[in-house]
Scaffold this active site. Structure first.
Site, PDB file in Angstrom:
ATOM      1  CG  ASN A  43      42.022  28.744  33.237  1.00 57.62           C
ATOM      2  OD1 ASN A  43      42.271  29.013  34.415  1.00 57.62           O
ATOM      3  ND2 ASN A  43      41.880  29.678  32.299  1.00 57.62           N
ATOM      4  NE  ARG A  46      47.960  33.728  41.740  1.00 52.41           N
ATOM      5  CZ  ARG A  46      49.265  33.905  41.570  1.00 52.41           C
ATOM      6  NH1 ARG A  46      49.849  33.604  40.410  1.00 52.41           N
ATOM      7  NH2 ARG A  46      50.009  34.387  42.531  1.00 52.41           N
ATOM      8  CG  ASP A  85      39.171  30.033  29.818  1.00 53.31           C
ATOM      9  OD1 ASP A  85      38.308  30.544  30.558  1.00 53.31           O
ATOM     10  OD2 ASP A  85      39.980  30.705  29.140  1.00 53.31           O
ATOM     11  CG  ASN A 129      39.682  35.208  33.163  1.00 55.52           C
ATOM     12  OD1 ASN A 129      39.641  34.170  32.502  1.00 55.52           O
ATOM     13  ND2 ASN A 129      39.856  35.210  34.477  1.00 55.52           N
ATOM     14  CB  THR A 155      36.179  42.454  46.063  1.00 52.31           C
ATOM     15  OG1 THR A 155      37.112  43.143  46.896  1.00 52.31           O
ATOM     16  CG2 THR A 155      35.812  43.358  44.914  1.00 52.31           C
ATOM     17  CB  SER A 190      42.103  48.252  40.500  1.00 50.02           C
ATOM     18  OG  SER A 190      41.391  47.062  40.799  1.00 50.02           O
ATOM     19  CE1 TYR A 192      39.406  40.891  41.326  1.00 50.21           C
ATOM     20  CE2 TYR A 192      39.976  42.563  42.964  1.00 50.21           C
ATOM     21  CZ  TYR A 192      39.378  41.365  42.630  1.00 50.21           C
ATOM     22  OH  TYR A 192      38.741  40.632  43.606  1.00 50.21           O
ATOM     23  CG  HIS A 193      39.072  46.356  43.482  1.00 54.91           C
ATOM     24  ND1 HIS A 193      40.416  46.653  43.444  1.00 54.91           N
ATOM     25  CD2 HIS A 193      38.889  45.637  44.625  1.00 54.91           C
ATOM     26  CE1 HIS A 193      41.012  46.135  44.526  1.00 54.91           C
ATOM     27  NE2 HIS A 193      40.111  45.517  45.258  1.00 54.91           N
ATOM     28  CE  LYS A 196      36.246  39.479  42.243  1.00 49.60           C
ATOM     29  NZ  LYS A 196      35.979  38.041  42.175  1.00 49.60           N
ATOM     30  CG  LEU A 250      48.185  40.228  58.217  1.00 49.95           C
ATOM     31  CD1 LEU A 250      49.087  41.164  59.010  1.00 49.95           C
ATOM     32  CD2 LEU A 250      46.937  39.903  59.028  1.00 49.95           C
TER      33      LEU A 250
HETATM   34  P1  NAD Z   1      43.688  32.796  43.010  1.00 52.55           P
HETATM   35  O1  NAD Z   1      44.220  33.527  41.856  1.00 52.55           O
HETATM   36  O2  NAD Z   1      44.630  32.146  43.958  1.00 52.55           O
HETATM   37  O3  NAD Z   1      42.657  31.671  42.489  1.00 52.55           O
HETATM   38  C1  NAD Z   1      41.813  31.857  41.398  1.00 52.55           C
HETATM   39  C2  NAD Z   1      41.765  30.551  40.617  1.00 52.55           C
HETATM   40  O4  NAD Z   1      40.869  30.705  39.507  1.00 52.55           O
HETATM   41  C3  NAD Z   1      43.128  30.164  40.041  1.00 52.55           C
HETATM   42  O5  NAD Z   1      43.447  28.834  40.368  1.00 52.55           O
HETATM   43  C4  NAD Z   1      42.953  30.364  38.527  1.00 52.55           C
HETATM   44  O6  NAD Z   1      43.740  29.454  37.786  1.00 52.55           O
HETATM   45  C5  NAD Z   1      41.456  30.155  38.348  1.00 52.55           C
HETATM   46  N1  NAD Z   1      40.883  30.842  37.165  1.00 52.55           N
HETATM   47  C6  NAD Z   1      41.002  32.146  36.824  1.00 52.55           C
HETATM   48  N2  NAD Z   1      40.360  32.402  35.675  1.00 52.55           N
HETATM   49  C7  NAD Z   1      39.795  31.231  35.272  1.00 52.55           C
HETATM   50  C8  NAD Z   1      39.028  30.850  34.141  1.00 52.55           C
HETATM   51  N3  NAD Z   1      38.697  31.724  33.182  1.00 52.55           N
HETATM   52  N4  NAD Z   1      38.623  29.553  34.032  1.00 52.55           N
HETATM   53  C9  NAD Z   1      38.955  28.640  34.995  1.00 52.55           C
HETATM   54  N5  NAD Z   1      39.690  28.955  36.088  1.00 52.55           N
HETATM   55  C10 NAD Z   1      40.113  30.239  36.225  1.00 52.55           C
HETATM   56  O7  NAD Z   1      42.719  33.812  43.795  1.00 52.55           O
HETATM   57  P2  NAD Z   1      42.154  33.739  45.293  1.00 52.55           P
HETATM   58  O8  NAD Z   1      42.987  34.609  46.138  1.00 52.55           O
HETATM   59  O9  NAD Z   1      41.918  32.355  45.686  1.00 52.55           O
HETATM   60  O10 NAD Z   1      40.763  34.467  45.097  1.00 52.55           O
HETATM   61  C11 NAD Z   1      39.620  33.707  44.732  1.00 52.55           C
HETATM   62  C12 NAD Z   1      38.424  34.628  44.549  1.00 52.55           C
HETATM   63  O11 NAD Z   1      38.163  35.338  45.757  1.00 52.55           O
HETATM   64  C13 NAD Z   1      38.629  35.677  43.465  1.00 52.55           C
HETATM   65  O12 NAD Z   1      37.435  35.842  42.753  1.00 52.55           O
HETATM   66  C14 NAD Z   1      38.966  36.923  44.247  1.00 52.55           C
HETATM   67  O13 NAD Z   1      38.567  38.056  43.550  1.00 52.55           O
HETATM   68  C15 NAD Z   1      38.177  36.733  45.524  1.00 52.55           C
HETATM   69  N6  NAD Z   1      38.786  37.415  46.673  1.00 52.55           N
HETATM   70  C16 NAD Z   1      40.064  37.110  47.075  1.00 52.55           C
HETATM   71  C17 NAD Z   1      40.624  37.785  48.170  1.00 52.55           C
HETATM   72  C18 NAD Z   1      42.013  37.527  48.664  1.00 52.55           C
HETATM   73  O14 NAD Z   1      42.476  38.250  49.572  1.00 52.55           O
HETATM   74  N7  NAD Z   1      42.746  36.540  48.161  1.00 52.55           N
HETATM   75  C19 NAD Z   1      39.860  38.753  48.837  1.00 52.55           C
HETATM   76  C20 NAD Z   1      38.562  39.032  48.397  1.00 52.55           C
HETATM   77  C21 NAD Z   1      38.049  38.366  47.313  1.00 52.55           C
HETATM   78  N1  USQ Z   2      49.026  47.974  50.811  1.00 55.23           N
HETATM   79  C1  USQ Z   2      50.120  48.539  51.429  1.00 55.23           C
HETATM   80  N2  USQ Z   2      51.304  47.874  51.355  1.00 55.23           N
HETATM   81  C2  USQ Z   2      51.452  46.681  50.736  1.00 55.23           C
HETATM   82  C3  USQ Z   2      50.320  46.092  50.104  1.00 55.23           C
HETATM   83  C4  USQ Z   2      49.126  46.768  50.160  1.00 55.23           C
HETATM   84  O1  USQ Z   2      50.028  49.631  52.005  1.00 55.23           O
HETATM   85  O2  USQ Z   2      52.560  46.139  50.708  1.00 55.23           O
HETATM   86  C5  USQ Z   2      47.712  48.652  50.867  1.00 55.23           C
HETATM   87  C6  USQ Z   2      47.096  48.943  49.509  1.00 55.23           C
HETATM   88  O3  USQ Z   2      47.536  50.174  48.995  1.00 55.23           O
HETATM   89  C7  USQ Z   2      45.605  48.904  49.820  1.00 55.23           C
HETATM   90  C8  USQ Z   2      45.502  47.893  50.961  1.00 55.23           C
HETATM   91  O4  USQ Z   2      46.815  47.769  51.497  1.00 55.23           O
HETATM   92  O5  USQ Z   2      45.183  50.143  50.308  1.00 55.23           O
HETATM   93  C9  USQ Z   2      45.002  46.534  50.511  1.00 55.23           C
HETATM   94  O6  USQ Z   2      45.796  46.083  49.433  1.00 55.23           O
HETATM   95  P1  USQ Z   2      45.935  44.513  49.083  1.00 55.23           P
HETATM   96  O7  USQ Z   2      46.913  44.355  47.993  1.00 55.23           O
HETATM   97  O8  USQ Z   2      46.130  43.746  50.333  1.00 55.23           O
HETATM   98  O9  USQ Z   2      44.437  44.176  48.618  1.00 55.23           O
HETATM   99  P2  USQ Z   2      43.628  44.563  47.308  1.00 55.23           P
HETATM  100  O10 USQ Z   2      44.441  45.110  46.217  1.00 55.23           O
HETATM  101  O11 USQ Z   2      42.437  45.348  47.734  1.00 55.23           O
HETATM  102  O12 USQ Z   2      43.153  43.129  46.799  1.00 55.23           O
HETATM  103  C10 USQ Z   2      42.976  41.984  47.652  1.00 55.23           C
HETATM  104  C11 USQ Z   2      42.792  40.770  46.744  1.00 55.23           C
HETATM  105  C12 USQ Z   2      41.520  40.967  45.904  1.00 55.23           C
HETATM  106  C13 USQ Z   2      40.351  41.251  46.817  1.00 55.23           C
HETATM  107  C14 USQ Z   2      40.625  42.414  47.761  1.00 55.23           C
HETATM  108  C15 USQ Z   2      39.570  42.572  48.820  1.00 55.23           C
HETATM  109  O13 USQ Z   2      43.918  40.608  45.897  1.00 55.23           O
HETATM  110  O14 USQ Z   2      41.284  39.804  45.142  1.00 55.23           O
HETATM  111  O15 USQ Z   2      39.217  41.539  46.050  1.00 55.23           O
HETATM  112  O16 USQ Z   2      41.850  42.160  48.468  1.00 55.23           O
HETATM  113  S1  USQ Z   2      39.235  44.263  49.209  1.00 55.23           S
HETATM  114  O17 USQ Z   2      40.483  44.921  49.572  1.00 55.23           O
HETATM  115  O18 USQ Z   2      38.282  44.274  50.274  1.00 55.23           O
HETATM  116  O19 USQ Z   2      38.702  44.873  48.000  1.00 55.23           O
END
Ligand code: NAD
Ligand code: USQ
Length: 404
Positions: A43, A46, A85, A129, A155, A190, A192-193, A196, A250
Site C-alpha cells: 500500500n 512506507r 492495504d 497494522n 524478528t 518496543s 513494534y517488536h 511480532k 550498521l
Molecule cells: P520496509 O518498511 O522497507 O518495507 C515494508 C513494506 O510493507 C513497505 O513497502 C510498506 O509500504 C509495506 N506495508 C506496510 N504495511 C502494509 C499494509 N498494511 N498493507 C500493505 N503493505 C504494507 O521494511 P523492511 O526493512 O523491508 O522489513 C520487511 C519485514 O522484515 C518487516 O516485517 C520487518 O519487521 C522485517 N525485518 C526487517 C529487518 C531490517 O533490518 N530491515 C530486520 C528483521 C526483520
Molecule cells: N543502536 C545504536 N546506535 C544507532 C542505532 C541503533 O547503538 O545509531 C542500537 C540500538 O539501541 C539497538 C541495536 O543498535 O540496541 C539495534 O538497533 P536497530 O535500530 O539497528 O534495530 P532494531 O530497532 O532492533 O530494529 C531493526 C529493524 C526491525 C527488525 C530488527 C531485528 O528495524 O524491523 O525487527 O532490526 S532485531 O534487532 O533482531 O530485533
C-alpha cells in the site's frame, strides 16, 4: 498445488506482501529472476511515512510502477502489482483469488521500533497494522488457499536478551519432573517488536486449529543495499535508510562514516544482536519457500548469520573508514531506548544453514563498498535526521508532530 499429479507440488507463484520495501523489493526481484511467478502487494505506506516525517532514502528510488517496468525491460520478466492495504480484507481477498499463490511472503508491516514509540497513535497504528494485517492473511489462506505456505517475517527481537542461550523457536524444559517442548519465552522491547510476538502467537494458533503451514523467520538486523538483481539498473536500486527512525545500526554507521558524522553508539554499546547481509535475506526466503512447512506445522527459523555488539560494529566501521581515508569518530549518545546495554547473547541459527544457506559474512570488502556507496550519495544526506529523536520513556498519549 493446483496440479493433479501425485508429485509433491513445487511452489511456483509467490505473493510478496511489502514488496516495495527494503527486504521485499530485493526478494521480489530475486524470486522473479529464479523464475518464480511474483506478485507484489503493497500500500506504499512506507513511502508515506517518509513524506510525513520529512525523511528520505539515501538512494533515490524509482516509483513501484517504474521499478516493475524497468525489471521487465532488463530481465524480460513480469511482476504483477496489487496496490492496497492488507488490513482491508476485501482488497486482500481479491488479490489472493486473482493470483492464487502457492506461497505468501509477508514483509508488509510497520517495522521501525522508534516509529512505534513516537506517541500513542503510532503505537496503536503499528500494532493494528501488523496484527490485523497478519490475521487477514491467515484468514485469506484458510478461505481461499488452504495449502498455501505462509512465510512470515518475524524478528530476533521477539526473544529479547535472556541470560541463557536462545533456541530456534522452541525450548525443551523439565519442570517438577515433567518435560515438554514449549515456545521459547518472548521478551520484546518496543511496541513494534511486541507486534511480532502477537503475530507469532496468532500464526501458531491457526497452524494448530486450521492446519495452516507457516514459517516464522525471526530475522536479525539487515545491512547492505546491493543484491544481484537490484544492481542491474539504477531504476532497480533499493532504498537505504540512515535516519534515526528507520535507519538500522550498521547501515547508519556506514552513512555516518561517509559524511563525517560521529558514529552514534547508544549508551554503553554492549547491545548485541544477530545481523545479516541483505543478499542472505533473499537467499533465506527462497530456501523457506523451496522447502515448505508441513500442513499444521509452525516452523521457526532464526534468520541471521553473525552476532555483533554495537561497539564491535563501530570498531569495524572505524577501521574500514580509515582504509578509505576517512576520519571516523564515535560518540556515546544517551540511550533513547530502554534495553540492556551489557548482557549475555548466544542465539542458535542452524536451521537455514541446514537447508543450504551459504552466508555472506561481514567482511572488509563489504564495509568498503557500503561506505563507498554512501560516499557516492552523501550530498543526499540530511545531517539533521541522523541523531535519534524518539525516547522510549517520553512516549505519551498526546500526538507528536515531528519537526522538519
Ligand atoms: P520496509 O518498511 O522497507 O518495507 C515494508 C513494506 O510493507 C513497505 O513497502 C510498506 O509500504 C509495506 N506495508 C506496510 N504495511 C502494509 C499494509 N498494511 N498493507 C500493505 N503493505 C504494507 O521494511 P523492511 O526493512 O523491508 O522489513 C520487511 C519485514 O522484515 C518487516 O516485517 C520487518 O519487521 C522485517 N525485518 C526487517 C529487518 C531490517 O533490518 N530491515 C530486520 C528483521 C526483520
Ligand atoms: N543502536 C545504536 N546506535 C544507532 C542505532 C541503533 O547503538 O545509531 C542500537 C540500538 O539501541 C539497538 C541495536 O543498535 O540496541 C539495534 O538497533 P536497530 O535500530 O539497528 O534495530 P532494531 O530497532 O532492533 O530494529 C531493526 C529493524 C526491525 C527488525 C530488527 C531485528 O528495524 O524491523 O525487527 O532490526 S532485531 O534487532 O533482531 O530485533
Amino acid at each position: 498445488s493446483h496440479e493433479t499429479s501425485s508429485e509433491p507440488s513445487v511452489p511456483k507463484k509467490v505473493m510478496v506482501i511489502g514488496g516495495d520495501g527494503y527486504c521485499g523489493w530485493a526478494t521480489s526481484l530475486h524470486l522473479s529472476n529464479k523464475n518464480y511467478e511474483v506478485a507484489i502487494v503493497d500500500n506504499l505506506v512506507r513511502r508515506h511515512f517518509d513524506h510525513q516525517l520529512g525523511l528520505d532514502s539515501l538512494t533515490p528510488i524509482a516509483s513501484i510502477h517504474n521499478r516493475i517496468r524497468r525489471w521487465k525491460s532488463v530481465a524480460g520478466k513480469d511482476i504483477q502489482l496489487y496496490i492496497g492495504d492488507i488490513c482491508d480484507f476485501e482488497f486482500l481477498s481479491e488479490a489472493f483469488n486473482s493470483f492464487q499463490p502457492d506461497a505468501v511472503v509477508h514483509f508488509g508491516e510497520q517495522r521501525s521500533a522508534p516509529y512505534s514509540m513516537i506517541d500513542r497513535s503510532r503505537a496503536v497504528f503499528t500494532q493494528h497494522n501488523n496484527v490485523i494485517g497478519t490475521l487477514n492473511v491467515l484468514f485469506a489462506i484458510k478461505e481461499f488457499g488452504e495449502d498455501c505456505h505462509l512465510v512470515k517475517l518475524g524478528t530476533m527481537g521477539e526473544y529479547g536478551t535472556p541470560n541463557i542461550d536462545i533456541e530456534e523457536g522452541y525450548i525443551t524444559i523439565t519442570h517438577n519432573g515433567r518435560t515438554d517442548t514449549l515456545p521459547y519465552p518472548k521478551q520484546a522491547s518496543s511496541f513494534y517488536h511486541l507486534s511480532k510476538v502477537h503475530d507469532s502467537h496468532n500464526i501458531a494458533f491457526t497452524c494448530k486449529a486450521w492446519g495452516i503451514r507457516a514459517t516464522d523467520l525471526n530475522q536479525g538486523v539487515v545491512y547492505g543495499v546491493r543484491t544481484g538483481e537490484t544492481a542491474m539498473h539504477d531504476e532497480l536500486c533499493n532504498r537505504l535508510d540512515y535516519d534515526g527512525v528507520f535507519g538500522t545500526a550498521l547501515n547508519r554507521f556506514c552513512v555516518q562514516a561517509a559524511v563525517g558524522h560521529p558514529l552514534t553508539v547508544y549508551g554503553k554499546g554492549g547491545q548485541t544482536r544477530g545481523y545479516l547481509d541483505i543478499r542472505d535475506t533473499v537467499q533465506c526466503v527462497e530456501l523457506a519457500i523451496a522447502n515448505p512447512a508441513q500442513r499444521g506445522e509452525f516452523r521457526v527459523f532464526n534468520q541471521f548469520t553473525e552476532q555483533f555488539s554495537v561497539n564491535e560494529l563501530a570498531t569495524l566501521v572505524t577501521k574500514a573508514g580509515k582504509k578509505l581515508g576517512l576520519e571516523v569518530q564515535t560518540i556515546s549518545v544517551p540511550n533513547p531506548r530502554v534495553e540492556a546495554e551489557e548482557h549475555y547473547y548466544n542465539a542458535k541459527h542452524t536451521k537455514l544453514v541446514e537447508l543450504g544457506l551459504k552466508p555472506h559474512l561481514l567482511s572488509d570488502s563489504l564495509l568498503d563498498s557500503l561506505i563507498n556507496f554512501a560516499v557516492q550519495y552523501k550530498d543526499r544526506v540530511d545531517p539533521k535526521q541522523i541523531m535519534p529523536s524518539v525516547s522510549w520513556k517520553k512516549i505519551g498519549a498526546k500526538p507528536k508532530t515531528v519537526a522538519a
